[in-house]
Design an enzyme around this catalytic site. Sequence first.
Site: not given
Ligand code: FNR
Length: 363
Positions: A109, A137, A163, A237, A259, A261, A316
Site C-alpha cells: 500500500s 494513490y 487505486t 484497482k 474491487s 475496496h 483482511r
Molecule cells: C484496504 N484496502 C486498501 N486498498 C488500497 O488500494 N490501498 C490501501 O491502502 C488499502 N487499505 C486497506 C486497509 C484495510 C484495513 C482494508 C480492510 C482494506 C482494500 C484492499 O486492498 C482490498 O480491496 C480489500 O481488503 C479486499 O476485500 P477483503 O479481502 O478484505 O474482503
Amino acid sequence: PIPQGVVSLGDHEMHAAKRLDANAFAYFSGGAADEITLRANRTAWDGIQLFPRVLRNLVGGHTRTALFGRTLAHPILLAPVAFQRMAHRDGEMATAYAASMQGAGLILSSQASVLLEHVARAVLPERQRGPLWFQLYFQHDRGFTKELVRRAESAGYEALVVTVDASSSGVRDRERRVGFKLPPDVSAVNLAGLPAPKPVMLNEHQSRMFDALLATAPTWKDIEWLRGITRLPVILKGIMHPGDAQLAAQHGADGVIVSNHGGRTLDTVPATATILPRIRAAMGPQFPILADGGIRRGTDVFKAIALGADAVLIGRPYVFGLANAGAMGVSHVVRLLRDELEIAMALCGCATLADINADALFS
Ligand code: FNR
C-alpha cells in the site's frame, strides 16, 4: 505459533477479534456505513453453487498461472492494506516474508507503515517468489506522486496498482464509534515529506468535498500521464463498471482489479462476485482481470476463476493472520486458502486453472 483450533480464514478473524484492541479491530474489519456491501461481498460467493464433475484424470494438475509475463505458483495475491504495524509490530515486513515463502504476490500500500525500500529488500529474489507490486494513490502533489513512482521502480516493484475507488474515504461508522486513532508509532512513512495541501478557505456556500478535496483528485487524464512516465504495467484497482474497465484499457491500463475496496468506500454497491462476469464479458478473454472482496475459502477463489478472474486478492484475512502470529500467521492463511483451492479443483474435476470455467458453476 498458530493458535490452537485456528484452521480456516474465518477462525483467524475470530481469533484476531480477541487479540486486537477495539481501535485496530474496527479499522481492519469495518466497512462503510451500514456495511451492506461488506456483507454482500461474502454472501455473493456463498450463494454461488459448484457443479462438480467426477472421474476425470487429474494427473499433473497444478495451480500455476501467468500474469504480466510472470508465472505465478498460484493465483492468490495479498491486497494492499494500509498501516499493518497496527496489527503486528513487524507489519508489512512480516507480510512480505510470508508472501515470499508462499509464492504469493504482494501489493504494498501507498499507506504502508514500513518503507517500500525495506520491504523490497526483505523479499526473496524475483524468481523464487510471487510478483511484488506497488499500490499508488495519486497524491495532491503530482511531483511527489512521480517521485513515489520512481522510488517504487528503483526498489524493484514490477507493476503499479492505481487505486481509483477512494477519492474520498468512506463513511466509516465503526471507526467513528470507537473514536479511531492511528497509534503514535504508526504512520504512512512512504508519504513523509509530502508537502501539505494548500489551505483552501471555504465560505458557507462551498463544499469541503467538491471545492477542496476533489480539486486535486485524479482523472482519466492522470492515468494517461502515469502511462507516459513509467514502463511498468499499470493496473487500475477499484473498477466496478464495465464502461470504466473499457476506459481503463483505452487509457493505457494493462489490467484491472474488480474491487469495491472490501466494502470500505461506497456502501450499497453490488458484490464483486456479481460484477466480475460483466467485466470479463466487456473485456474479452485476454485482458488481465483480478478480483477481490470477501474471498475467504478456496471455493471462493475457484468461483472467481470460473467467473473470469485471472487471479484474486485477499485483504483482511491475511492481516488477521498477521495479528495472530506475525509472518507465520500470514503464511498460514495463504497456505490454507491454496490448499482449499486445490481440494476444490480436485473435487470439481479441474486439473488446472484453465479448466475452471462457468460450466463448473451450477446455474
Ligand atoms: C484496504 N484496502 C486498501 N486498498 C488500497 O488500494 N490501498 C490501501 O491502502 C488499502 N487499505 C486497506 C486497509 C484495510 C484495513 C482494508 C480492510 C482494506 C482494500 C484492499 O486492498 C482490498 O480491496 C480489500 O481488503 C479486499 O476485500 P477483503 O479481502 O478484505 O474482503
